[in-house]
Design a protein around this motif. Sequence first.
Motif, PDB file in Angstrom:
ATOM      1  N   ARG A 216      49.764  23.924  28.006  1.00 40.72           N
ATOM      2  CA  ARG A 216      49.412  25.321  27.788  1.00 40.72           C
ATOM      3  C   ARG A 216      48.980  25.953  29.105  1.00 40.72           C
ATOM      4  O   ARG A 216      48.157  25.389  29.834  1.00 40.72           O
ATOM      5  CB  ARG A 216      48.287  25.431  26.753  1.00 40.72           C
ATOM      6  N   LEU A 217      49.542  27.110  29.416  1.00 44.48           N
ATOM      7  CA  LEU A 217      49.181  27.826  30.637  1.00 44.48           C
ATOM      8  C   LEU A 217      48.240  28.979  30.290  1.00 44.48           C
ATOM      9  O   LEU A 217      48.485  29.730  29.336  1.00 44.48           O
ATOM     10  CB  LEU A 217      50.423  28.379  31.330  1.00 44.48           C
ATOM     11  N   GLU A 218      47.195  29.118  31.086  1.00 39.01           N
ATOM     12  CA  GLU A 218      46.274  30.245  30.934  1.00 39.01           C
ATOM     13  C   GLU A 218      45.978  30.812  32.321  1.00 39.01           C
ATOM     14  O   GLU A 218      45.860  30.062  33.296  1.00 39.01           O
ATOM     15  CB  GLU A 218      44.976  29.807  30.263  1.00 39.01           C
ATOM     16  N   ALA A 219      45.888  32.122  32.396  1.00 38.42           N
ATOM     17  CA  ALA A 219      45.603  32.769  33.676  1.00 38.42           C
ATOM     18  C   ALA A 219      44.105  32.799  33.922  1.00 38.42           C
ATOM     19  O   ALA A 219      43.331  33.221  33.056  1.00 38.42           O
ATOM     20  CB  ALA A 219      46.159  34.179  33.686  1.00 38.42           C
ATOM     21  N   ALA A 220      43.696  32.344  35.113  1.00 35.33           N
ATOM     22  CA  ALA A 220      42.299  32.484  35.513  1.00 35.33           C
ATOM     23  C   ALA A 220      42.028  33.914  35.971  1.00 35.33           C
ATOM     24  O   ALA A 220      40.940  34.458  35.758  1.00 35.33           O
ATOM     25  CB  ALA A 220      41.969  31.499  36.634  1.00 35.33           C
ATOM     26  N   ILE A 221      43.037  34.522  36.616  1.00 35.22           N
ATOM     27  CA  ILE A 221      42.936  35.900  37.093  1.00 35.22           C
ATOM     28  C   ILE A 221      44.255  36.598  36.786  1.00 35.22           C
ATOM     29  O   ILE A 221      45.333  36.039  37.019  1.00 35.22           O
ATOM     30  CB  ILE A 221      42.667  35.969  38.618  1.00 35.22           C
ATOM     31  N   GLU A 222      44.187  37.817  36.273  1.00 31.09           N
ATOM     32  CA  GLU A 222      45.381  38.630  36.042  1.00 31.09           C
ATOM     33  C   GLU A 222      45.254  39.939  36.829  1.00 31.09           C
ATOM     34  O   GLU A 222      44.198  40.578  36.800  1.00 31.09           O
ATOM     35  CB  GLU A 222      45.561  38.947  34.557  1.00 31.09           C
ATOM     36  N   VAL A 223      46.315  40.308  37.505  1.00 24.93           N
ATOM     37  CA  VAL A 223      46.360  41.562  38.259  1.00 24.93           C
ATOM     38  C   VAL A 223      47.687  42.251  37.962  1.00 24.93           C
ATOM     39  O   VAL A 223      48.567  41.671  37.331  1.00 24.93           O
ATOM     40  CB  VAL A 223      46.211  41.314  39.781  1.00 24.93           C
ATOM     41  N   GLU A 224      47.845  43.476  38.416  1.00 25.91           N
ATOM     42  CA  GLU A 224      49.093  44.193  38.166  1.00 25.91           C
ATOM     43  C   GLU A 224      50.154  43.924  39.230  1.00 25.91           C
ATOM     44  O   GLU A 224      51.321  43.766  38.923  1.00 25.91           O
ATOM     45  CB  GLU A 224      48.846  45.711  38.085  1.00 25.91           C
ATOM     46  N   GLU A 225      49.768  43.879  40.499  1.00 23.93           N
ATOM     47  CA  GLU A 225      50.719  43.830  41.593  1.00 23.93           C
ATOM     48  C   GLU A 225      50.872  42.422  42.173  1.00 23.93           C
ATOM     49  O   GLU A 225      49.901  41.665  42.265  1.00 23.93           O
ATOM     50  CB  GLU A 225      50.288  44.786  42.715  1.00 23.93           C
ATOM     51  N   VAL A 226      52.099  42.094  42.577  1.00 25.61           N
ATOM     52  CA  VAL A 226      52.352  40.812  43.236  1.00 25.61           C
ATOM     53  C   VAL A 226      51.524  40.704  44.510  1.00 25.61           C
ATOM     54  O   VAL A 226      50.985  39.632  44.820  1.00 25.61           O
ATOM     55  CB  VAL A 226      53.853  40.673  43.571  1.00 25.61           C
ATOM     56  N   SER A 227      51.427  41.800  45.243  1.00 28.81           N
ATOM     57  CA  SER A 227      50.673  41.763  46.503  1.00 28.81           C
ATOM     58  C   SER A 227      49.221  41.376  46.260  1.00 28.81           C
ATOM     59  O   SER A 227      48.617  40.652  47.066  1.00 28.81           O
ATOM     60  CB  SER A 227      50.748  43.122  47.204  1.00 28.81           C
ATOM     61  N   ASN A 228      48.634  41.827  45.143  1.00 28.02           N
ATOM     62  CA  ASN A 228      47.260  41.445  44.816  1.00 28.02           C
ATOM     63  C   ASN A 228      47.163  39.964  44.483  1.00 28.02           C
ATOM     64  O   ASN A 228      46.209  39.289  44.882  1.00 28.02           O
ATOM     65  CB  ASN A 228      46.748  42.274  43.641  1.00 28.02           C
ATOM     66  N   ALA A 229      48.162  39.448  43.759  1.00 34.07           N
ATOM     67  CA  ALA A 229      48.168  38.024  43.419  1.00 34.07           C
ATOM     68  C   ALA A 229      48.251  37.172  44.679  1.00 34.07           C
ATOM     69  O   ALA A 229      47.551  36.153  44.811  1.00 34.07           O
ATOM     70  CB  ALA A 229      49.338  37.719  42.486  1.00 34.07           C
ATOM     71  N   LEU A 230      49.085  37.592  45.636  1.00 33.85           N
ATOM     72  CA  LEU A 230      49.217  36.837  46.889  1.00 33.85           C
ATOM     73  C   LEU A 230      47.926  36.912  47.706  1.00 33.85           C
ATOM     74  O   LEU A 230      47.514  35.916  48.326  1.00 33.85           O
ATOM     75  CB  LEU A 230      50.393  37.375  47.694  1.00 33.85           C
ATOM     76  N   ASP A 231      47.289  38.066  47.718  1.00 38.49           N
ATOM     77  CA  ASP A 231      46.038  38.212  48.472  1.00 38.49           C
ATOM     78  C   ASP A 231      44.962  37.295  47.896  1.00 38.49           C
ATOM     79  O   ASP A 231      44.255  36.609  48.650  1.00 38.49           O
ATOM     80  CB  ASP A 231      45.574  39.667  48.423  1.00 38.49           C
ATOM     81  N   LEU A 232      44.857  37.253  46.587  1.00 42.03           N
ATOM     82  CA  LEU A 232      43.846  36.402  45.957  1.00 42.03           C
ATOM     83  C   LEU A 232      44.161  34.926  46.178  1.00 42.03           C
ATOM     84  O   LEU A 232      43.255  34.113  46.389  1.00 42.03           O
ATOM     85  CB  LEU A 232      43.766  36.718  44.465  1.00 42.03           C
TER      86      LEU A 232
END
Length: 316
Positions: A216-232
């Motif tokens: 089962r996969l669960e997101a620890a953090i969800e954002v809208e933009e790919v750039s935000n996901a890469l920054d985090l």
Amino acid sequence: MTLQQLQYFLAAIEHGTFSAAADALYLAQPSLSEQVRRLEAELGVALFVRAGRRLVLTEAGRTLRPEAERTLAAAARAAESVADVRELRAGTATFGTFGDAPPWLIGNIAAAFRRRHPDVRLRVVGLNSSEVADEVREGRIEAGLVVLPIDDAGLDVRPAMEDELVYVSADPARVARPVAIEQLAEVPLILYDARWGWEDPTRRALFQRAQRAGVRLEAAIEVEEVSNALDLAARGLGDTVISASISLRRGALPSALGYASFDEPLNETFAFIARRDAPVSPATRELIALAERQLADMQERREAARVENARRRSTS
């Protein structure tokens, strides 16, 4: 009553006989005279009488003449009004793209289009693929580039290319070798397109792979933009999954991050969509053609980068 019948009626007036009118229009005389007779039958009046060898207008014919001239002139103006759009001298090209389409892809498409057609307005709408499908289906956007799967009801779907999904992490050990889907269940996971959640096509591909593996996969953090996901991810707050066309593009991936393929390659499919049985404007057709060329170039670059990456790993 048709425009053709009015054209034949006016030609008969101009040339004085059905035969001369037919010759001028490169028609057989019976075809022209038959259409005039049908016009008279529909109107319920005679439009001509014969005076020797020539045709003479009746009172009804004289009344109809200016109206026929105005009608044909209006039809000609209507055709001319769209000529600029047809010949890409005006109008608006409208196109939808999946929300994480890389800026360089949109920039290259827009720049090439504007160089070729500087008088045509360009409207590129970035949405989730599911939203693009809805907008095209409702006629608010003419066409779009999406990531499959989508709801294809009422749409023509034309797959364009496949792109590999890769795992991205700031921890070199996690990307030292191909990644099993089970690894994603053991690390903090950062996912984008938060508003669409697991309805997002990329997330659905991950979910299906995980489900088959029994994890089962669960997101620890969800954002809208790919750039935000890469920054985090670059800050070490978790790992993410993005398309190879983004991660392998020079300068797109923060220096703190590395990437790895899945142990069983995981691909997503890009596709062009348009409303089924609805015409697409010349401007939007041209935009699609440019997008196709950019995707082909993107695929070639991706393959070259993959080969170079494999070479470096084998020599390291």
